[in-house]
Scaffold this active site. Structure first.
Site, PDB file in Angstrom:
ATOM      1  N   HIS A  48       0.815  -1.221   0.000  1.00  0.00           N
ATOM      2  CA  HIS A  48       0.000   0.000   0.000  1.00  0.00           C
ATOM      3  C   HIS A  48       0.846   1.268   0.000  1.00  0.00           C
ATOM      4  CE1 HIS A  48      -2.940   3.033   1.069  1.00  0.00           C
ATOM      5  NE2 HIS A  48      -2.332   3.231   2.238  1.00  0.00           N
ATOM      6  N   GLU A  76       1.712   4.907  12.711  1.00  0.00           N
ATOM      7  CA  GLU A  76       0.356   4.511  13.094  1.00  0.00           C
ATOM      8  C   GLU A  76       0.245   3.003  13.312  1.00  0.00           C
ATOM      9  OE1 GLU A  76      -3.628   4.382  13.958  1.00  0.00           O
ATOM     10  OE2 GLU A  76      -2.291   6.107  13.903  1.00  0.00           O
ATOM     11  N   ASP A  77       0.879   2.209  12.450  1.00  0.00           N
ATOM     12  CA  ASP A  77       0.607   0.768  12.429  1.00  0.00           C
ATOM     13  C   ASP A  77       1.762  -0.111  12.885  1.00  0.00           C
ATOM     14  OD1 ASP A  77      -1.961   1.212  11.454  1.00  0.00           O
ATOM     15  OD2 ASP A  77      -1.285   1.242   9.378  1.00  0.00           O
TER      16      ASP A  77
END
Length: 718
Positions: A48, A76-77
């Site tokens: 992505h 964030e991840d």
């Protein structure tokens, strides 16, 4: 998915100075940190951010933006922190990644607050650096391309947010290519039935006109070439979503749309645009009022082009856009078109943009920042921001010649608030092209607008209907709320003073500190406002201050005491403002001279009724809401009020004209007239009439009763 060397080569193709080592390091770091994470499609997650970076290389953005795209999800991840990013890739990239990360985190909030907060913080972040928006748009575009893998309810939510927020933001900085694809993808998920129907109609049109359309391009090129204008002509078809929006906006049928097919005429220089326009207008009949010059007056997102519609070859109505190659790139890529190689470095070329007549790409977003600053509620902010983003534009001028860009349909108040908030707050009238005009007048391209200002005024709440921009509506709402607070405080203070006076106490001699502590009010103003809004009983406050008075401070329906000097409350002409904290009941339309009483209703304020109003029966069991009222001397002298007369008149030619004449001759002014019940011989009518006082209303009714065509006439009482 782009491989590592392919991504580096794509960047180096337009920026030979790109930091190859930095790009490689970011690529490897993203793959390592996302590791075995998977997307809903089952693909590796690191695919992505790599695809997002690939989208941005198509727009030839700088290395820092590409690296930000690769890293935009790691904080964030994954376990990576902002400090990790700053240490490995520098403070500039860390700041950009942080901007995108904050926006992503907001999407985890509750649905009713998520969009408002997301949009608010989004605008604040991208107003500082537009690259945050560019990365977020590319991120949303790739997510929309793979949306079919997520659950239906989430798919609908993301599609709606895309259509209402991200696509308009993309258009606000001119990136029409991304915005258009986002709209089409969202439309496909939100309304597949409508999209399929439009696609079928387009296919039918292709079969009907397909060959003719191909010939039109060649014919336009031939006509221009014979006139010595070198150009290339591109045919295009409207997208299903753009057709859908036009069908909704114009309320017309599919067959009535004149620009489903359009042609883009690309010429070498700006002068050639106007030469090509002249050639085209001489060759084919022009459709009236369809010409727009966005070259001399560019749109706020820097879009420049000439638009015209003609009845072209084969009798087809066709829309044409005439522009240069540079204008065409800006039309498609917006702010991204101004990234260029200059002075041994690559980045945003603000000077080149200005030389082409462009404006600051963040100007539109700063307008939205002002909406944020004026807005209070989340829902209000979202509504106002969408108003700012969605509407097309009109160009008007100040008396000194300054250009002001407004949404199409903008009115003088929109103009006033676009100039300055203080101008809007003090506006009382307008001159358009030197003539006094109503404030509801829609402004047209080229109008010269002069706002007439007053010293200070209270903005009527219905003035929001005289605006279409979020900025103006938000400022008016803020002003009204501020005024309302002051008015409710006045009302609360007067109500408490009146309540205490019944027991021989004076508010000026009482300390309110015990009540503030017991009733958890932050300040005296908060306490007065709560009383004025009806959220807190004045009797309860009085009993808190004087426990010995419990049960002695309520005034029931039998204690209206009109005329008591101690019950004096400014109703007109002085302290409180009708329509803000004091409202006059539409059921009985009180006017000076009527005996009146007030009903304090929660979050409404004080509603004034005549003492014989039928609605008072609804409050007979609640002593605490009744308030003694008296007209002030100011109200009884030189004021104008509205009285509602209810009449039964003969159903015959000319009778209604006779009634209007009688009212006019008696000095009344008809504000509104509604027929409520019509029969063959008689009909009932409600007439709102401006009168000086109750005696004036009685005089008008007597004059009406003297006319043989009027059967009955009375004041409305419920």
């Amino acid at each position: 998915m782009l491989r590592q060397f392919e991504l580096v080569e794509a960047v180096k193709a337009y920026d030979p100075t790109a930091d190859e080592a930095l790009l490689n390091r970011a690529y490897v770091y993203a793959m390592k940190m996302h590791g075995s994470q998977l997307r809903a499609s089952g693909d590796p997650y690191f695919a992505h951010p790599i695809q997002v970076a690939g989208i941005l290389t198509d727009y030839r953005l700088d290395t820092a933006t590409i690296v930000t795209a690769l890293l935009h999800d790691v904080v964030e991840d994954t376990s990576a922190t902002r400090d990790d990013i700053a240490g490995m890739f520098g403070e500039e990239i860390a700041s950009l990644v942080e901007g995108v990360t904050k926006l992503s985190r907001l999407e985890l909030q509750a649905e009713h607050t998520r969009q408002a907060e997301n949009l608010r913080k989004f605008i604040l972040a991208i107003s500082k650096d537009v690259r945050v928006l560019l990365v977020k748009l590319a991120d949303r575009l790739h997510n929309m391309r793979t949306l079919r893998y997520v659950k239906p309810e989430k798919r609908e939510r993301i599609s709606r947010e895309t259509l209402e927020v991200y696509a308009p933001l993309g258009r606000s900085i001119g990136i029409h290519s991304i915005a258009s694809e986002l709209e089409e993808l969202a439309f496909e998920h939100l309304n597949p039935t409508a999209r399929t129907a439009i696609e079928r109609r387009l296919e039918a049109l292709k079969l009907e006109h397909g060959r003719a359309i191909g010939g039109v391009s060649r014919e336009i090129e031939r006509v221009l070439e014979e006139a010595g204008v070198k150009a290339r002509v591109l045919g295009r078809e409207k997208t299903p979503y753009s057709i859908w929006r036009k069908l909704q906006r114009k309320s017309v049928g599919f067959s009535s749309l004149s620009d489903i097919y359009g042609f883009r005429v690309i010429v070498e220089a700006e002068d050639d645009c106007y030469r090509a326009l002249g050639v085209i207008h001489r060759a084919w009949p022009v459709v009236p009022e369809r010409f727009k010059d966005f070259i001399s007056t560019p749109k706020s997102n820097n879009y420049r082009s000439l638009h015209t519609t003609v009845v072209g070859p084969s009798g087809l109505r066709i829309e044409m856009q005439i522009r240069t190659e540079a204008m065409d790139r800006v039309a498609e890529d917006g702010v991204a078109a101004h990234w260029a190689y200059k002075n041994h470095s690559y980045g945003f070329d603000r000077e080149a943009m200005a030389a082409q007549g462009g404006r600051d790409p963040l100007q539109n977003l700063r307008h939205l920042v002002q909406v944020i600053e004026h807005g209070e509620g989340g829902e209000d902010w979202v509504e106002h921001a969408k108003l700012e983003m969605y509407l097309d534009q009109v160009f008007v001028f100040t008396p000194k010649g300054a250009l002001i860009t407004l949404p199409r349909g903008g009115m003088p108040l929109d103009f006033a608030y676009a100039v300055h908030t203080e101008v809007g707050d003090s506006a009382v009238g307008v001159k358009i092209n030197g003539e006094l005009k109503p404030m509801r007048t829609q402004l047209q391209n080229g109008d010269v607008v002069e706002i007439i200002r007053g010293a200070k005024r209270e903005i009527p709440s219905d003035w929001r209907s005289l605006t279409i921009t979020g900025r103006a509506r938000s400022a008016i709402r803020r002003h009204i709320r501020s005024s309302e607070r002051e008015e409710f405080q006045k009302l609360g203070r007067a109500t408490l003073d009146q309540t205490l006076s019944r027991a021989g106490k004076a508010l000026a001699e009482v300390s309110l500190k015990p009540a503030l502590e017991t009733l958890a009010a932050g300040s005296e103003d908060d306490l007065f406002e709560a009383i004025g809004r009806g959220r807190l009983s004045a009797a309860k406050v009085g009993e808190t201050l004087f426990p010995s008075l419990k049960g002695r401070l309520k005034a029931g329906p039998d204690r209206k005491r009109i005329g008591d000097d101690q019950a004096r409350l400014f109703v007109r002409g002085g302290g409180l403002t009708p329509g803000v904290s004091v409202h006059f009941g539409h059921c009985c339309s009180p006017v000076p001279g009527d005996r009146i009483v007030g009903i304090l209703e929660p979050d409404v304020g004080l509603t004034v009724h005549t003492i014989d109003c039928q609605r008072l029966a609804d409050f007979a069991d609640d002593d605490s809401v009744w308030q003694d009222l008296q007209w002030t001397p100011q109200a009884e002298q030189g004021t104008v009020a509205a009285a509602r007369l209810r009449a039964t008149i003969k159903n015959a030619p000319g009778v209604l004209g006779q009634v209007a004449t009688i009212i006019g001759e008696a000095g009344g002014n008809i504000l509104n007239l509604v027929m409520t019940h019509r029969q063959q011989d008689f009909f009932d009518v409600d007439i709102d009439v401006e009168v000086e006082d109750a005696r004036h209303a009685t005089t008008i009714m007597a004059a009406l009763r003297a006319n043989p065509s009027v059967d009955t006439v009375e004041r409305a009482r419920g």
